[in-house]
Design an enzyme around this catalytic site. Sequence first.
Site, PDB file in Angstrom:
ATOM      1  N   CYS A  42      46.919  36.957  64.053  1.00 55.98           N
ATOM      2  CA  CYS A  42      46.544  38.354  63.780  1.00 55.98           C
ATOM      3  C   CYS A  42      46.491  39.205  65.046  1.00 55.98           C
ATOM      4  O   CYS A  42      46.626  40.419  64.966  1.00 55.98           O
ATOM      5  CB  CYS A  42      45.189  38.415  63.086  1.00 55.98           C
ATOM      6  SG  CYS A  42      45.209  37.600  61.503  1.00 55.98           S
TER       7      CYS A  42
ATOM      8  N   HIS B 247      46.818  44.816  56.333  1.00 58.97           N
ATOM      9  CA  HIS B 247      46.753  44.044  57.573  1.00 58.97           C
ATOM     10  C   HIS B 247      47.984  43.138  57.663  1.00 58.97           C
ATOM     11  O   HIS B 247      47.933  41.978  57.287  1.00 58.97           O
ATOM     12  CB  HIS B 247      45.440  43.230  57.570  1.00 58.97           C
ATOM     13  CG  HIS B 247      45.302  42.250  58.676  1.00 58.97           C
ATOM     14  ND1 HIS B 247      45.905  42.378  59.907  1.00 58.97           N
ATOM     15  CD2 HIS B 247      44.585  41.090  58.753  1.00 58.97           C
ATOM     16  CE1 HIS B 247      45.576  41.345  60.670  1.00 58.97           C
ATOM     17  NE2 HIS B 247      44.794  40.545  59.995  1.00 58.97           N
TER      18      HIS B 247
ATOM     19  N   CYS C 237      39.577  39.776  64.813  1.00 58.28           N
ATOM     20  CA  CYS C 237      39.410  38.325  64.715  1.00 58.28           C
ATOM     21  C   CYS C 237      40.773  37.674  64.532  1.00 58.28           C
ATOM     22  O   CYS C 237      41.739  38.321  64.134  1.00 58.28           O
ATOM     23  CB  CYS C 237      38.472  37.957  63.577  1.00 58.28           C
ATOM     24  SG  CYS C 237      39.043  38.437  61.939  1.00 58.28           S
TER      25      CYS C 237
HETATM   26  C1  COA Z   1      41.871  38.828  48.342  1.00 58.96           C
HETATM   27  C2  COA Z   1      43.269  38.493  47.836  1.00 58.96           C
HETATM   28  C3  COA Z   1      43.358  37.017  47.468  1.00 58.96           C
HETATM   29  C4  COA Z   1      43.542  39.368  46.607  1.00 58.96           C
HETATM   30  O1  COA Z   1      44.857  39.149  46.210  1.00 58.96           O
HETATM   31  P1  COA Z   1      45.381  39.648  44.797  1.00 58.96           P
HETATM   32  O2  COA Z   1      44.589  39.015  43.715  1.00 58.96           O
HETATM   33  O3  COA Z   1      46.858  39.501  44.790  1.00 58.96           O
HETATM   34  O4  COA Z   1      45.001  41.185  44.903  1.00 58.96           O
HETATM   35  P2  COA Z   1      45.204  42.347  43.876  1.00 58.96           P
HETATM   36  O5  COA Z   1      45.623  43.552  44.609  1.00 58.96           O
HETATM   37  O6  COA Z   1      46.058  41.883  42.719  1.00 58.96           O
HETATM   38  O7  COA Z   1      43.730  42.598  43.382  1.00 58.96           O
HETATM   39  C5  COA Z   1      43.071  41.719  42.490  1.00 58.96           C
HETATM   40  C6  COA Z   1      42.399  42.564  41.422  1.00 58.96           C
HETATM   41  O8  COA Z   1      41.406  43.360  42.065  1.00 58.96           O
HETATM   42  C7  COA Z   1      41.640  44.723  41.747  1.00 58.96           C
HETATM   43  N1  COA Z   1      41.260  45.512  42.920  1.00 58.96           N
HETATM   44  C8  COA Z   1      41.670  45.310  44.193  1.00 58.96           C
HETATM   45  N2  COA Z   1      41.110  46.233  45.010  1.00 58.96           N
HETATM   46  C9  COA Z   1      40.343  47.009  44.227  1.00 58.96           C
HETATM   47  C10 COA Z   1      39.543  48.134  44.493  1.00 58.96           C
HETATM   48  N3  COA Z   1      39.395  48.639  45.714  1.00 58.96           N
HETATM   49  N4  COA Z   1      38.878  48.702  43.442  1.00 58.96           N
HETATM   50  C11 COA Z   1      39.008  48.208  42.196  1.00 58.96           C
HETATM   51  N5  COA Z   1      39.785  47.142  41.889  1.00 58.96           N
HETATM   52  C12 COA Z   1      40.439  46.552  42.906  1.00 58.96           C
HETATM   53  C13 COA Z   1      43.111  44.806  41.426  1.00 58.96           C
HETATM   54  O9  COA Z   1      43.407  45.920  40.640  1.00 58.96           O
HETATM   55  C14 COA Z   1      43.340  43.511  40.721  1.00 58.96           C
HETATM   56  O10 COA Z   1      42.903  43.655  39.394  1.00 58.96           O
HETATM   57  P3  COA Z   1      43.645  42.880  38.189  1.00 58.96           P
HETATM   58  O11 COA Z   1      43.471  41.417  38.474  1.00 58.96           O
HETATM   59  O12 COA Z   1      42.906  43.358  36.990  1.00 58.96           O
HETATM   60  O13 COA Z   1      45.076  43.314  38.257  1.00 58.96           O
HETATM   61  C15 COA Z   1      44.357  38.799  48.928  1.00 58.96           C
HETATM   62  O14 COA Z   1      44.442  40.176  49.150  1.00 58.96           O
HETATM   63  C16 COA Z   1      44.067  38.093  50.227  1.00 58.96           C
HETATM   64  O15 COA Z   1      44.345  36.897  50.358  1.00 58.96           O
HETATM   65  N6  COA Z   1      43.518  38.820  51.241  1.00 58.96           N
HETATM   66  C17 COA Z   1      43.192  38.227  52.512  1.00 58.96           C
HETATM   67  C18 COA Z   1      44.386  38.222  53.402  1.00 58.96           C
HETATM   68  C19 COA Z   1      44.134  37.463  54.660  1.00 58.96           C
HETATM   69  O16 COA Z   1      43.576  36.372  54.656  1.00 58.96           O
HETATM   70  N7  COA Z   1      44.558  38.019  55.797  1.00 58.96           N
HETATM   71  C20 COA Z   1      44.338  37.413  57.061  1.00 58.96           C
HETATM   72  C21 COA Z   1      43.007  37.772  57.516  1.00 58.96           C
HETATM   73  S1  COA Z   1      42.533  36.800  58.890  1.00 58.96           S
END
Ligand code: COA
Length: 396
Positions: A94, A346, A377
Amino acid sequence: MQSQNVYFIDGVRTPFGKAGDKGVYWNTRADDLSVKTVIGLLDRHPNLPKEAIDDVAIAAANQKGDQGLQLGRSVSILAGLPMSVPGYAIDRWCAGAMTAVTTVSGAIGIGAYDLALAGGVEHMGHHPMGDGMDPNPRFLAEKLVDPTALNMGNTAEKIHDRFPHLTKERSDQLGVASQQKAAKAYADGNIQADLVSVSAQSTEGWKLVTKDELLRPDSTIEGLKDLKTPFRPHGKVTAGNASPLTDGATMSLIAGERAVSKYGLKPKMKMISFAFAGVEPEIMGIGPIPSTEKALSKAGLKMSDIGLIEINEAFAIQVLSFLDHFELSDDDPRVNQYGGAIAMGHPLAASGVRLMIQLARQFEQNPDVRYGMTTMCVGLGMGGTVIWENSNYRGK
Ligand SMILES: CC(C)(COP(=O)(O)OP(=O)(O)OC[C@H]1O[C@@H](n2cnc3c(N)ncnc32)[C@H](O)[C@@H]1OP(=O)(O)O)[C@@H](O)C(=O)NCCC(=O)NCCS
């Protein structure tokens, strides 16, 4: 060679897209995103002779496929830089782009270089996290790291375990605030000014991408409350308080004082110090705490001297742990004024320069602020921090 001060002259990025086949960059190559940033950045400096660029450092966390042909060199050629300009690829996950900046800055600081490009790209759609990695079995067999350490979402849950007073409600609040601040920053035109538009092909034809795709300006605490916790049953980390999977690229122009005067460049910020530090891999999100302490100490500064902070919001909980440690409130107005990675995304190795771009613009708007920092981080337990001086500082 003569040592010299190092400056962040300018930076641009692509709009960030949603990773995956529904995202706007699904049919766009990662290296092409990076090429866009090099061209877009140099277009802003038409009088700068391209052959004067001493090196091009480009980071990616996954260096294969369209991120695999030694990005520094291949993107330079694709962007039309003279063949005499060299380049290299770099990786600190990152903190890739941040490390690209600090690495070329070291070379500029000792006087080996005068001008360099440094940035990063990550197409998380084409290169899902961990894809193709083959972690040494000794990590787990010899208990060198906790099994949870290799999944970033799990490391965020672990920080929640360790600091129960940093509740899910506080994480959600930070997630919503990030969305609201990003929406305001867009409304005020603070983000667009440093974006390079990208033509991208989708099933509906070609489209000019001019805005981050993942923004959810209508987010509410109520809407986040019951989102699934994908990393653990009944966990605390959700899509609403984590950075989404993202595609995007960033690029910066870094120069020493000799190049600044020779080419009449207008620096936006001066590098004061930087530091990287390691922590336990299973709580990698607290990495910015020791790296910031180290960078502050090297600079001879205290947190109270820092007027603006850009911290990468990999997860809300790791930002909260940083704020808590330095006794800053969850909504400290110095922190992430334009929102952060939870709202914009990100794209791993690209994000470090996004933080610098945003800090530079905030410096311009706050000439009473002398010092600021960018911090983030890093997986497997690290943090990185760069402290900058505002070139627009006019005194209090
Ligand atoms: C958290 C994570 C698993 C979510 O992935 P995802 O399930 O594909 O994400 P989505 O965008 O489909 O969101 C999941 C649900 O939450 C909802 N949602 C997401 N953000 C929202 C918000 N701000 N408000 C309301 N609803 C929200 C989506 O609409 C979706 O709903 P649904 O299941 O009814 O369609 C993924 O984003 C992730 O792995 N993030 C971390 C990335 C990471 O590790 N980066 C490195 C850091 S060191």
